[in-house]
Write a protein that holds these residues in place. Structure first.
Motif, PDB file in Angstrom:
ATOM      1  N   ASP A  41       0.878  -1.232   0.029  1.00  0.00           N
ATOM      2  CA  ASP A  41      -0.068  -0.002   0.080  1.00  0.00           C
ATOM      3  C   ASP A  41       0.951   1.242  -0.107  1.00  0.00           C
ATOM      4  OD1 ASP A  41      -1.871  -1.763   0.139  1.00  0.00           O
ATOM      5  OD2 ASP A  41      -2.486  -1.291   2.419  1.00  0.00           O
ATOM      6  N   ASP A  42       1.942   1.248   0.750  1.00  0.00           N
ATOM      7  CA  ASP A  42       2.673   2.482   0.903  1.00  0.00           C
ATOM      8  C   ASP A  42       3.853   2.578  -0.188  1.00  0.00           C
ATOM      9  OD1 ASP A  42       0.818   3.136   2.899  1.00  0.00           O
ATOM     10  OD2 ASP A  42       2.219   2.496   4.572  1.00  0.00           O
ATOM     11  N   ILE A  65       7.131   1.247   0.042  1.00  0.00           N
ATOM     12  CA  ILE A  65       8.509   1.367   0.704  1.00  0.00           C
ATOM     13  C   ILE A  65       9.173   0.088   0.001  1.00  0.00           C
ATOM     14  CG2 ILE A  65       9.581   1.776   2.796  1.00  0.00           C
ATOM     15  CD1 ILE A  65       7.060   2.084   4.366  1.00  0.00           C
ATOM     16  N   ASP A  66      10.308   0.648  -0.418  1.00  0.00           N
ATOM     17  CA  ASP A  66      11.325  -0.132  -0.838  1.00  0.00           C
ATOM     18  C   ASP A  66      11.983  -1.205   0.022  1.00  0.00           C
ATOM     19  OD1 ASP A  66      13.074  -0.261  -3.727  1.00  0.00           O
ATOM     20  OD2 ASP A  66      14.058  -1.269  -2.136  1.00  0.00           O
ATOM     21  N   ARG A 117      14.848  -2.139   0.785  1.00  0.00           N
ATOM     22  CA  ARG A 117      15.967  -1.848   1.155  1.00  0.00           C
ATOM     23  C   ARG A 117      16.129  -0.816   1.992  1.00  0.00           C
ATOM     24  NH1 ARG A 117      18.429  -1.004  -4.835  1.00  0.00           N
ATOM     25  NH2 ARG A 117      16.188  -0.950  -5.214  1.00  0.00           N
ATOM     26  N   TYR A 118      14.750  -0.100   2.259  1.00  0.00           N
ATOM     27  CA  TYR A 118      14.501   0.937   3.227  1.00  0.00           C
ATOM     28  C   TYR A 118      14.850   0.237   4.702  1.00  0.00           C
ATOM     29  CZ  TYR A 118      12.472   4.637   5.781  1.00  0.00           C
ATOM     30  OH  TYR A 118      12.099   5.790   6.548  1.00  0.00           O
ATOM     31  N   THR A 143      18.409  -3.217   4.835  1.00  0.00           N
ATOM     32  CA  THR A 143      19.277  -2.582   4.147  1.00  0.00           C
ATOM     33  C   THR A 143      20.481  -3.134   3.673  1.00  0.00           C
ATOM     34  OG1 THR A 143      20.144  -1.804   6.338  1.00  0.00           O
ATOM     35  CG2 THR A 143      19.084  -0.159   5.352  1.00  0.00           C
ATOM     36  N   GLY A 179      19.389  -8.433   6.657  1.00  0.00           N
ATOM     37  CA  GLY A 179      19.320  -7.268   7.642  1.00  0.00           C
ATOM     38  C   GLY A 179      17.989  -6.962   8.051  1.00  0.00           C
ATOM     39  N   MET A 180      17.903  -6.680   9.247  1.00  0.00           N
ATOM     40  CA  MET A 180      16.407  -6.390   9.824  1.00  0.00           C
ATOM     41  C   MET A 180      16.389  -5.137  10.464  1.00  0.00           C
ATOM     42  SD  MET A 180      14.847  -8.842   9.398  1.00  0.00           S
ATOM     43  CE  MET A 180      13.547  -9.475  10.331  1.00  0.00           C
ATOM     44  N   THR A 198      14.249   2.722  12.786  1.00  0.00           N
ATOM     45  CA  THR A 198      13.739   2.679  11.470  1.00  0.00           C
ATOM     46  C   THR A 198      12.460   2.584  11.463  1.00  0.00           C
ATOM     47  OG1 THR A 198      15.796   1.470  10.642  1.00  0.00           O
ATOM     48  CG2 THR A 198      13.917   1.590   9.318  1.00  0.00           C
ATOM     49  N   SER A 211      11.077   6.026  12.495  1.00  0.00           N
ATOM     50  CA  SER A 211      11.330   7.397  11.565  1.00  0.00           C
ATOM     51  C   SER A 211       9.930   7.742  11.083  1.00  0.00           C
ATOM     52  CB  SER A 211      12.375   6.857  10.470  1.00  0.00           C
ATOM     53  OG  SER A 211      11.922   5.881   9.707  1.00  0.00           O
ATOM     54  N   CYS A 212       9.147   6.693  10.914  1.00  0.00           N
ATOM     55  CA  CYS A 212       7.765   7.276  10.582  1.00  0.00           C
ATOM     56  C   CYS A 212       6.721   6.952  11.698  1.00  0.00           C
ATOM     57  CB  CYS A 212       7.310   6.214   9.567  1.00  0.00           C
ATOM     58  SG  CYS A 212       8.011   6.211   7.850  1.00  0.00           S
ATOM     59  N   GLN A 224       5.543   9.682  14.427  1.00  0.00           N
ATOM     60  CA  GLN A 224       4.413  10.590  13.989  1.00  0.00           C
ATOM     61  C   GLN A 224       3.142  10.081  13.599  1.00  0.00           C
ATOM     62  OE1 GLN A 224       5.051  14.082  11.792  1.00  0.00           O
ATOM     63  NE2 GLN A 224       7.129  14.247  12.016  1.00  0.00           N
ATOM     64  N   ILE A 225       3.177   9.081  12.678  1.00  0.00           N
ATOM     65  CA  ILE A 225       1.875   8.466  12.301  1.00  0.00           C
ATOM     66  C   ILE A 225       1.777   7.107  13.086  1.00  0.00           C
ATOM     67  CG2 ILE A 225       1.713   9.324  10.030  1.00  0.00           C
ATOM     68  CD1 ILE A 225       3.242   6.955   8.766  1.00  0.00           C
ATOM     69  N   PRO A 237      16.430  -4.614  21.657  1.00  0.00           N
ATOM     70  CA  PRO A 237      15.970  -4.670  20.331  1.00  0.00           C
ATOM     71  C   PRO A 237      14.591  -5.460  20.491  1.00  0.00           C
ATOM     72  CG  PRO A 237      17.810  -5.896  20.927  1.00  0.00           C
ATOM     73  CD  PRO A 237      17.719  -5.010  22.059  1.00  0.00           C
TER      74      PRO A 237
END
Lengths: 222, 272
Positions: A61-62, A64-65, A67-68, A71, A80-81, A86, A89-90, A93-94, A113
Protein backbone atom coordinates in the motif's frame (compact mmCIF):
# COMPACT_ATOMS: atom_id res chain seq x y z
CA UNK A 1 -4.07 -83.69 9.61
CA UNK A 2 -6.49 -81.56 7.58
CA UNK A 3 -5.19 -78.58 5.74
CA UNK A 4 -5.75 -75.36 7.62
CA UNK A 5 -5.73 -73.16 4.54
CA UNK A 6 -7.64 -73.95 1.44
CA UNK A 7 -5.68 -74.37 -1.77
CA UNK A 8 -7.04 -71.07 -3.10
CA UNK A 9 -5.24 -69.10 -0.41
CA UNK A 10 -2.02 -69.71 -2.33
CA UNK A 11 -3.18 -67.11 -4.80
CA UNK A 12 -3.93 -64.73 -1.95
CA UNK A 13 -0.44 -65.25 -0.57
CA UNK A 14 1.10 -64.52 -3.97
CA UNK A 15 -0.96 -61.38 -4.36
CA UNK A 16 0.13 -60.23 -0.93
CA UNK A 17 3.77 -60.71 -1.85
CA UNK A 18 3.37 -58.61 -4.99
CA UNK A 19 1.19 -56.22 -3.03
CA UNK A 20 3.96 -55.75 -0.52
CA UNK A 21 6.02 -54.17 -3.28
CA UNK A 22 3.28 -51.66 -3.96
CA UNK A 23 2.74 -51.02 -0.27
CA UNK A 24 6.47 -50.45 0.03
CA UNK A 25 6.42 -47.99 -2.86
CA UNK A 26 3.38 -46.27 -1.42
CA UNK A 27 5.05 -45.93 1.98
CA UNK A 28 8.14 -44.53 0.31
CA UNK A 29 6.00 -42.04 -1.57
CA UNK A 30 4.27 -40.97 1.63
CA UNK A 31 7.63 -40.54 3.32
CA UNK A 32 8.94 -38.39 0.46
CA UNK A 33 5.79 -36.29 0.40
CA UNK A 34 5.93 -35.84 4.17
CA UNK A 35 9.54 -34.74 3.85
CA UNK A 36 8.55 -32.10 1.33
CA UNK A 37 5.39 -31.10 3.11
CA UNK A 38 4.99 -27.84 4.94
CA UNK A 39 4.76 -29.86 8.15
CA UNK A 40 8.46 -30.65 7.74
CA UNK A 41 9.75 -27.58 5.88
CA UNK A 42 7.68 -24.85 7.49
CA UNK A 43 6.52 -23.61 4.09
CA UNK A 44 3.35 -21.45 4.11
CA UNK A 45 3.34 -21.35 7.91
CA UNK A 46 2.55 -17.87 9.22
CA UNK A 47 4.51 -17.10 12.36
CA UNK A 48 3.05 -14.83 15.02
CA UNK A 49 5.43 -11.92 15.56
CA UNK A 50 5.81 -9.66 18.60
CA UNK A 51 4.47 -6.79 16.44
CA UNK A 52 1.71 -7.30 13.90
CA UNK A 53 3.93 -5.98 11.13
CA UNK A 54 2.36 -6.19 7.69
CA UNK A 55 4.38 -6.15 4.47
CA UNK A 56 1.10 -5.76 2.62
CA UNK A 57 0.55 -2.36 4.26
CA UNK A 58 4.10 -1.10 4.12
CA UNK A 59 5.22 -2.46 0.74
CA UNK A 60 1.98 -3.05 -1.11
CA UNK A 61 0.00 0.00 0.00
CA UNK A 62 2.71 2.52 0.89
CA UNK A 63 5.31 1.48 -1.69
CA UNK A 64 8.30 1.37 0.66
CA UNK A 65 11.31 -0.29 -0.97
CA UNK A 66 12.66 -3.48 0.60
CA UNK A 67 16.03 -1.81 1.10
CA UNK A 68 14.56 0.93 3.30
CA UNK A 69 14.34 -1.74 6.01
CA UNK A 70 16.48 -4.64 4.78
CA UNK A 71 19.44 -2.35 4.15
CA UNK A 72 22.26 -4.85 3.81
CA UNK A 73 20.61 -7.19 1.32
CA UNK A 74 22.82 -6.02 -1.57
CA UNK A 75 26.08 -6.00 0.28
CA UNK A 76 26.18 -8.89 2.72
CA UNK A 77 25.07 -12.42 3.45
CA UNK A 78 22.26 -11.38 5.73
CA UNK A 79 19.42 -9.25 4.41
CA UNK A 80 19.44 -7.19 7.59
CA UNK A 81 16.50 -6.40 9.84
CA UNK A 82 15.23 -2.88 10.53
CA UNK A 83 16.25 -1.35 13.84
CA UNK A 84 13.67 0.10 16.18
CA UNK A 85 14.77 3.54 15.04
CA UNK A 86 13.90 2.66 11.45
CA UNK A 87 10.33 1.88 12.47
CA UNK A 88 10.18 5.02 14.57
CA UNK A 89 11.36 7.21 11.69
CA UNK A 90 7.74 7.10 10.56
CA UNK A 91 5.87 5.94 13.62
CA UNK A 92 7.09 8.74 15.82
CA UNK A 93 4.41 10.69 13.98
CA UNK A 94 1.93 8.41 12.26
CA UNK A 95 -0.03 5.84 14.20
CA UNK A 96 2.05 7.07 17.10
CA UNK A 97 -0.59 6.02 19.66
CA UNK A 98 -1.56 2.73 18.04
CA UNK A 99 -1.70 -0.08 20.60
CA UNK A 100 -0.26 -2.39 17.93
CA UNK A 101 2.96 -0.39 18.07
CA UNK A 102 3.38 -0.54 21.85
CA UNK A 103 6.17 -3.20 21.64
CA UNK A 104 8.10 -0.91 19.28
CA UNK A 105 7.80 2.06 21.62
CA UNK A 106 8.72 -0.14 24.58
CA UNK A 107 11.81 -1.28 22.69
CA UNK A 108 12.88 2.34 22.17
CA UNK A 109 12.20 3.23 25.81
CA UNK A 110 14.10 0.28 27.25
CA UNK A 111 16.81 0.22 24.55
CA UNK A 112 16.09 -3.46 23.98
CA UNK A 113 15.86 -4.77 20.40
CA UNK A 114 12.56 -6.22 19.21
CA UNK A 115 12.94 -9.98 19.04
CA UNK A 116 11.39 -11.05 15.74
CA UNK A 117 10.64 -14.72 15.24
CA UNK A 118 12.66 -16.13 12.33
CA UNK A 119 10.52 -17.19 9.40
CA UNK A 120 13.28 -18.52 7.15
CA UNK A 121 15.90 -20.53 8.95
CA UNK A 122 18.41 -22.63 7.08
CA UNK A 123 20.28 -25.22 9.13
CA UNK A 124 23.66 -23.91 10.29
CA UNK A 125 25.55 -26.36 8.07
CA UNK A 126 24.24 -24.66 4.93
CA UNK A 127 25.73 -21.35 3.80
CA UNK A 128 23.55 -18.76 2.08
CA UNK A 129 24.42 -15.29 0.85
CA UNK A 130 21.93 -12.66 -0.30
CA UNK A 131 24.34 -10.29 -2.01
CA UNK A 132 25.51 -12.69 -4.71
CA UNK A 133 21.95 -13.61 -5.66
CA UNK A 134 20.64 -10.06 -5.68
CA UNK A 135 23.62 -8.83 -7.72
CA UNK A 136 23.38 -11.63 -10.26
CA UNK A 137 19.77 -11.22 -11.27
CA UNK A 138 17.75 -13.28 -8.77
CA UNK A 139 14.81 -11.23 -7.49
CA UNK A 140 13.31 -11.31 -4.02
CA UNK A 141 9.99 -12.63 -5.27
CA UNK A 142 11.62 -15.67 -6.91
CA UNK A 143 12.59 -16.97 -3.50
CA UNK A 144 10.24 -15.17 -1.10
CA UNK A 145 7.06 -14.97 -3.21
CA UNK A 146 4.77 -11.95 -3.31
CA UNK A 147 5.89 -10.37 -0.06
CA UNK A 148 3.91 -7.23 -0.91
CA UNK A 149 0.78 -9.36 -0.54
CA UNK A 150 1.60 -10.87 2.85
CA UNK A 151 -0.16 -9.43 5.90
CA UNK A 152 2.01 -11.87 7.90
CA UNK A 153 5.34 -13.04 6.51
CA UNK A 154 5.62 -16.70 5.62
CA UNK A 155 8.10 -18.91 3.82
CA UNK A 156 7.10 -19.31 0.17
CA UNK A 157 9.67 -21.97 -0.81
CA UNK A 158 10.64 -25.25 0.81
CA UNK A 159 14.27 -24.07 1.27
CA UNK A 160 15.33 -27.68 0.85
CA UNK A 161 18.52 -28.57 -0.95
CA UNK A 162 16.64 -29.78 -4.02
CA UNK A 163 15.06 -26.34 -4.29
CA UNK A 164 18.43 -24.56 -4.25
CA UNK A 165 19.83 -27.04 -6.76
CA UNK A 166 16.90 -26.77 -9.12
CA UNK A 167 17.93 -23.19 -9.76
CA UNK A 168 21.68 -23.67 -9.49
CA UNK A 169 21.56 -26.26 -12.28
CA UNK A 170 19.66 -23.97 -14.67
CA UNK A 171 19.69 -20.41 -13.36
CA UNK A 172 18.47 -19.02 -16.71
CA UNK A 173 14.98 -20.16 -15.75
CA UNK A 174 14.84 -17.65 -12.91
CA UNK A 175 17.02 -14.65 -13.82
CA UNK A 176 15.66 -11.17 -14.49
CA UNK A 177 16.96 -7.71 -15.43
CA UNK A 178 19.17 -5.92 -12.92
CA UNK A 179 16.70 -3.11 -12.24
CA UNK A 180 13.76 -5.44 -11.58
CA UNK A 181 15.26 -7.31 -8.60
CA UNK A 182 13.01 -5.56 -6.08
CA UNK A 183 10.01 -5.43 -8.39
CA UNK A 184 7.39 -7.71 -6.88
CA UNK A 185 5.31 -7.76 -10.06
CA UNK A 186 8.04 -9.07 -12.36
CA UNK A 187 7.56 -12.76 -13.28
CA UNK A 188 9.22 -15.01 -10.74
CA UNK A 189 10.09 -17.68 -13.31
CA UNK A 190 10.95 -17.67 -17.01
CA UNK A 191 8.51 -20.21 -18.40
CA UNK A 192 8.28 -20.20 -22.19
CA UNK A 193 11.08 -20.50 -24.74
CA UNK A 194 11.33 -16.76 -25.46
CA UNK A 195 11.64 -15.90 -21.79
CA UNK A 196 14.27 -18.57 -21.23
CA UNK A 197 16.19 -17.17 -24.21
CA UNK A 198 16.19 -13.81 -22.42
CA UNK A 199 17.32 -15.61 -19.28
CA UNK A 200 20.30 -17.07 -21.11
CA UNK A 201 21.21 -13.55 -22.20
CA UNK A 202 21.11 -12.23 -18.63
CA UNK A 203 23.08 -15.24 -17.47
CA UNK A 204 25.85 -14.23 -19.88
CA UNK A 205 25.60 -10.56 -18.83
CA UNK A 206 26.01 -11.36 -15.14
CA UNK A 207 28.78 -13.90 -15.90
CA UNK A 208 26.98 -16.52 -13.82
CA UNK A 209 29.28 -19.43 -13.08
CA UNK A 210 28.61 -22.88 -14.47
CA UNK A 211 26.75 -25.68 -12.70
CA UNK A 212 30.04 -27.41 -11.80
CA UNK A 213 30.68 -24.58 -9.33
CA UNK A 214 27.11 -23.92 -8.29
CA UNK A 215 26.28 -27.55 -7.52
CA UNK A 216 29.57 -28.38 -5.87
CA UNK A 217 28.94 -29.40 -2.26
CA UNK A 218 31.47 -26.96 -0.86
CA UNK A 219 29.63 -24.00 -2.38
CA UNK A 220 26.88 -24.33 0.20
CA UNK A 221 28.44 -26.58 2.83
CA UNK A 222 31.57 -24.74 3.81
CA UNK B 1 30.27 -73.28 12.64
CA UNK B 2 32.89 -73.24 15.35
CA UNK B 3 35.73 -73.85 12.97
CA UNK B 4 34.63 -71.04 10.75
CA UNK B 5 34.58 -68.65 13.61
CA UNK B 6 38.11 -69.53 14.63
CA UNK B 7 39.38 -69.14 11.11
CA UNK B 8 37.77 -65.79 10.90
CA UNK B 9 39.48 -64.78 14.08
CA UNK B 10 42.93 -65.81 12.95
CA UNK B 11 42.44 -64.17 9.58
CA UNK B 12 41.48 -61.02 11.30
CA UNK B 13 44.53 -60.80 13.55
CA UNK B 14 46.80 -61.41 10.58
CA UNK B 15 45.08 -58.72 8.60
CA UNK B 16 45.30 -56.21 11.39
CA UNK B 17 49.00 -56.88 11.89
CA UNK B 18 49.76 -56.41 8.23
CA UNK B 19 47.68 -53.30 8.08
CA UNK B 20 49.24 -51.60 11.08
CA UNK B 21 52.71 -52.54 9.90
CA UNK B 22 52.11 -50.94 6.54
CA UNK B 23 50.52 -47.93 8.02
CA UNK B 24 53.53 -47.22 10.19
CA UNK B 25 55.89 -47.57 7.26
CA UNK B 26 53.90 -45.24 5.09
CA UNK B 27 53.63 -42.66 7.76
CA UNK B 28 57.37 -42.61 8.34
CA UNK B 29 58.37 -42.39 4.71
CA UNK B 30 58.19 -39.08 2.94
CA UNK B 31 56.84 -38.69 -0.56
CA UNK B 32 60.11 -39.69 -2.22
CA UNK B 33 60.73 -42.85 -0.26
CA UNK B 34 57.20 -44.06 0.00
CA UNK B 35 56.95 -45.93 -3.26
CA UNK B 36 59.86 -48.36 -2.92
CA UNK B 37 58.74 -49.35 0.54
CA UNK B 38 55.39 -50.70 -0.53
CA UNK B 39 55.93 -54.46 -0.61
CA UNK B 40 56.10 -55.56 -4.21
CA UNK B 41 55.35 -59.22 -3.40
CA UNK B 42 51.87 -60.60 -4.11
CA UNK B 43 51.52 -61.61 -0.45
CA UNK B 44 49.59 -58.54 0.52
CA UNK B 45 47.73 -58.85 3.80
CA UNK B 46 44.25 -60.25 3.32
CA UNK B 47 41.68 -57.68 4.42
CA UNK B 48 39.73 -58.70 7.46
CA UNK B 49 36.12 -59.65 7.13
CA UNK B 50 34.20 -56.40 7.33
CA UNK B 51 31.17 -57.78 9.12
CA UNK B 52 31.94 -56.75 12.69
CA UNK B 53 33.30 -53.27 11.89
CA UNK B 54 30.38 -52.60 9.56
CA UNK B 55 27.95 -53.70 12.23
CA UNK B 56 29.61 -51.47 14.81
CA UNK B 57 29.62 -48.58 12.34
CA UNK B 58 25.90 -49.00 11.75
CA UNK B 59 25.25 -49.00 15.48
CA UNK B 60 27.39 -45.89 15.79
CA UNK B 61 25.43 -44.22 12.99
CA UNK B 62 22.18 -45.03 14.80
CA UNK B 63 23.48 -43.14 17.80
CA UNK B 64 24.32 -40.08 15.70
CA UNK B 65 20.67 -39.66 14.71
CA UNK B 66 20.29 -37.93 18.02
CA UNK B 67 22.95 -35.40 17.03
CA UNK B 68 21.00 -33.91 14.13
CA UNK B 69 19.73 -30.91 16.03
CA UNK B 70 23.26 -29.98 17.00
CA UNK B 71 24.31 -29.62 13.39
CA UNK B 72 21.16 -27.66 12.64
CA UNK B 73 21.67 -25.22 15.48
CA UNK B 74 25.38 -25.01 16.07
CA UNK B 75 26.68 -22.96 18.99
CA UNK B 76 28.17 -20.25 16.76
CA UNK B 77 27.37 -16.61 16.20
CA UNK B 78 25.35 -15.77 13.13
CA UNK B 79 23.81 -12.41 12.25
CA UNK B 80 21.02 -11.43 14.65
CA UNK B 81 21.53 -14.49 16.82
CA UNK B 82 21.55 -13.67 20.51
CA UNK B 83 24.03 -15.00 23.01
CA UNK B 84 24.13 -15.65 26.73
CA UNK B 85 27.86 -14.91 26.84
CA UNK B 86 27.57 -11.13 26.99
CA UNK B 87 25.38 -9.33 29.49
CA UNK B 88 23.44 -7.37 26.89
CA UNK B 89 22.59 -10.57 24.99
CA UNK B 90 23.94 -9.28 21.67
CA UNK B 91 26.39 -11.39 19.70
CA UNK B 92 27.31 -8.50 17.37
CA UNK B 93 29.74 -6.38 19.36
CA UNK B 94 30.26 -2.66 18.97
CA UNK B 95 33.79 -1.22 18.82
CA UNK B 96 34.97 -0.09 22.24
CA UNK B 97 34.27 3.60 22.81
CA UNK B 98 37.09 5.80 21.61
CA UNK B 99 38.58 3.27 19.21
CA UNK B 100 38.61 3.48 15.43
CA UNK B 101 38.50 0.35 13.28
CA UNK B 102 41.16 0.16 10.54
CA UNK B 103 39.99 2.06 7.48
CA UNK B 104 37.43 4.11 9.39
CA UNK B 105 39.60 7.09 10.28
CA UNK B 106 37.68 10.15 9.15
CA UNK B 107 40.21 12.82 8.39
CA UNK B 108 38.30 14.21 5.41
CA UNK B 109 35.95 16.46 7.38
CA UNK B 110 34.20 17.90 4.36
CA UNK B 111 33.38 14.44 3.04
CA UNK B 112 32.22 13.00 6.34
CA UNK B 113 30.42 15.95 7.91
CA UNK B 114 29.55 18.29 5.06
CA UNK B 115 31.03 21.13 7.13
CA UNK B 116 33.83 23.42 6.07
CA UNK B 117 37.12 22.23 7.50
CA UNK B 118 39.58 24.36 9.41
CA UNK B 119 38.53 24.85 13.00
CA UNK B 120 39.88 28.39 13.44
CA UNK B 121 38.57 30.22 10.41
CA UNK B 122 35.29 28.32 10.04
CA UNK B 123 32.50 30.82 9.43
CA UNK B 124 29.56 30.78 11.81
CA UNK B 125 25.93 30.59 10.77
CA UNK B 126 24.14 33.90 10.97
CA UNK B 127 20.57 35.00 10.51
CA UNK B 128 21.11 36.17 6.93
CA UNK B 129 23.25 33.16 6.01
CA UNK B 130 22.15 30.16 8.08
CA UNK B 131 24.31 27.76 6.07
CA UNK B 132 27.63 29.56 6.32
CA UNK B 133 29.53 26.60 7.72
CA UNK B 134 28.16 24.09 5.19
CA UNK B 135 30.34 23.14 2.24
CA UNK B 136 28.95 24.43 -1.03
CA UNK B 137 30.78 22.14 -3.46
CA UNK B 138 30.79 18.38 -3.68
CA UNK B 139 33.91 16.98 -1.97
CA UNK B 140 34.53 14.79 -5.03
CA UNK B 141 33.91 14.95 -8.77
CA UNK B 142 30.33 14.06 -9.62
CA UNK B 143 29.94 11.69 -12.56
CA UNK B 144 26.96 10.26 -14.37
CA UNK B 145 27.41 7.11 -12.28
CA UNK B 146 27.07 9.13 -9.09
CA UNK B 147 23.79 10.63 -10.23
CA UNK B 148 22.43 7.24 -11.27
CA UNK B 149 23.36 5.74 -7.94
CA UNK B 150 21.81 8.77 -6.25
CA UNK B 151 18.57 8.31 -8.13
CA UNK B 152 18.34 4.69 -7.02
CA UNK B 153 19.00 5.60 -3.38
CA UNK B 154 16.64 8.58 -3.50
CA UNK B 155 13.88 6.28 -4.72
CA UNK B 156 14.51 3.95 -1.78
CA UNK B 157 14.92 6.36 1.10
CA UNK B 158 13.49 9.76 0.22
CA UNK B 159 10.60 9.17 -2.19
CA UNK B 160 8.30 7.86 0.53
CA UNK B 161 8.15 11.35 2.03
CA UNK B 162 9.59 13.86 -0.45
CA UNK B 163 7.87 12.37 -3.50
CA UNK B 164 9.15 11.53 -6.98
CA UNK B 165 9.57 15.17 -7.99
CA UNK B 166 10.83 16.39 -4.62
CA UNK B 167 7.73 18.44 -3.91
CA UNK B 168 7.30 16.92 -0.48
CA UNK B 169 4.09 15.00 -1.16
CA UNK B 170 5.22 11.38 -0.82
CA UNK B 171 3.00 8.50 0.20
CA UNK B 172 3.82 8.72 3.91
CA UNK B 173 2.99 12.42 3.91
CA UNK B 174 -0.34 11.58 2.35
CA UNK B 175 -0.87 9.12 5.23
CA UNK B 176 -0.46 11.85 7.80
CA UNK B 177 3.26 12.57 8.21
CA UNK B 178 4.22 16.23 8.54
CA UNK B 179 4.58 17.70 5.07
CA UNK B 180 8.17 17.19 3.95
CA UNK B 181 10.15 20.13 2.60
CA UNK B 182 9.92 20.78 -1.11
CA UNK B 183 13.30 20.75 -2.82
CA UNK B 184 11.86 23.01 -5.47
CA UNK B 185 11.35 26.14 -3.40
CA UNK B 186 13.87 28.91 -3.57
CA UNK B 187 15.30 28.54 -0.09
CA UNK B 188 16.38 24.94 -0.65
CA UNK B 189 17.56 25.63 -4.19
CA UNK B 190 19.95 28.19 -2.75
CA UNK B 191 21.01 25.97 0.15
CA UNK B 192 24.54 24.57 -0.17
CA UNK B 193 25.04 20.83 -0.59
CA UNK B 194 26.47 20.63 2.92
CA UNK B 195 23.07 21.53 4.32
CA UNK B 196 21.48 18.54 2.59
CA UNK B 197 24.22 16.34 3.97
CA UNK B 198 23.51 17.70 7.42
CA UNK B 199 19.77 16.99 7.08
CA UNK B 200 20.34 13.37 6.00
CA UNK B 201 23.02 12.71 8.60
CA UNK B 202 21.54 14.39 11.65
CA UNK B 203 17.88 14.78 10.73
CA UNK B 204 16.08 18.11 10.41
CA UNK B 205 13.05 19.06 12.45
CA UNK B 206 10.46 16.35 11.98
CA UNK B 207 12.70 14.42 9.64
CA UNK B 208 14.66 11.59 11.29
CA UNK B 209 18.36 10.89 10.77
CA UNK B 210 19.26 8.46 8.01
CA UNK B 211 22.88 8.01 9.04
CA UNK B 212 22.36 4.41 10.13
CA UNK B 213 20.76 3.37 6.83
CA UNK B 214 22.71 5.33 4.19
CA UNK B 215 26.52 5.15 3.85
CA UNK B 216 28.35 8.47 3.44
CA UNK B 217 29.16 8.05 -0.24
CA UNK B 218 25.50 7.32 -1.00
CA UNK B 219 24.38 10.44 0.87
CA UNK B 220 26.46 12.58 -1.49
CA UNK B 221 25.11 10.64 -4.46
CA UNK B 222 21.55 11.38 -3.33
CA UNK B 223 22.38 15.07 -3.09
CA UNK B 224 23.82 15.02 -6.61
CA UNK B 225 20.54 13.55 -7.81
CA UNK B 226 18.50 16.13 -5.90
CA UNK B 227 20.46 18.84 -7.73
CA UNK B 228 19.58 17.19 -11.04
CA UNK B 229 15.96 16.92 -9.89
CA UNK B 230 15.88 20.61 -9.05
CA UNK B 231 17.20 21.45 -12.51
CA UNK B 232 14.55 19.28 -14.13
CA UNK B 233 11.77 20.89 -12.09
CA UNK B 234 12.84 24.45 -12.87
CA UNK B 235 10.40 26.06 -15.22
CA UNK B 236 12.68 27.37 -17.96
CA UNK B 237 10.07 29.89 -19.13
CA UNK B 238 9.79 31.52 -15.73
CA UNK B 239 13.44 32.33 -15.28
CA UNK B 240 15.05 32.49 -18.67
CA UNK B 241 18.79 32.56 -18.52
CA UNK B 242 18.93 32.58 -14.76
CA UNK B 243 21.74 30.62 -13.28
CA UNK B 244 19.67 27.76 -11.96
CA UNK B 245 21.52 26.49 -8.93
CA UNK B 246 23.98 28.99 -7.56
CA UNK B 247 26.86 27.55 -5.67
CA UNK B 248 25.92 24.03 -6.47
CA UNK B 249 28.67 23.51 -9.01
CA UNK B 250 27.45 20.18 -10.28
CA UNK B 251 30.70 20.33 -12.23
CA UNK B 252 31.10 17.74 -14.93
CA UNK B 253 27.63 16.42 -14.24
CA UNK B 254 26.53 16.46 -17.85
CA UNK B 255 29.85 15.95 -19.56
CA UNK B 256 30.42 12.27 -20.21
CA UNK B 257 34.19 12.01 -19.98
CA UNK B 258 34.46 13.37 -16.47
CA UNK B 259 37.14 11.84 -14.33
CA UNK B 260 36.14 10.53 -10.94
CA UNK B 261 39.62 11.45 -9.76
CA UNK B 262 38.80 12.84 -6.35
CA UNK B 263 36.14 10.32 -5.50
CA UNK B 264 37.14 8.48 -2.35
CA UNK B 265 37.48 4.75 -2.22
CA UNK B 266 34.24 2.90 -1.56
CA UNK B 267 35.61 1.29 1.56
CA UNK B 268 35.81 4.68 3.18
CA UNK B 269 32.08 5.20 2.90
CA UNK B 270 31.12 3.19 5.93
CA UNK B 271 28.09 3.75 8.09
CA UNK B 272 28.11 6.57 10.50
Amino acid sequence: MPQIFHHSTNALAKITIYGAVFIGVALLWVAVELNRSSWNTGQWVEKQQPVQFSHKHHVGDDGIDCRYCHTSVETSASAGMPSTNTCMSCHRQIWADSPYLEPVRASLRDQKPIEWIRVHDLPDYAYFNHSIHVNKGVGCSTCHGRVDDMPIAFQAATLQMEWCLECHRKPERFLRPNDKIFDMTWRSENKNAAEIQQGIGWKADYKVQGPEVLTSCSTCHR
Amino acid sequence: MRRKLVMWKSERTEGVKGATGDAVKVRRGDAATMRPRVPASPRLPVPASPRLPVFLLLVALLITIGCRRDMQDQPKMKPYRGTTFFNDGLSARQPIAGTIPRGFLRTDTEFYTGKKSGSSGAPQSTAENPFADDVDTFPFAVTEETVKRGRERYDIFCVVCHGMTGNGDGMIVRRGFRRAASFNDDRLRQAPVGHYFDAITNGWGAMPSYAAQIPVQDRWAIIAYIRALQLSQLNPNAQPGASPVPGATPGPLASPGASPAASPSPSAGGHD
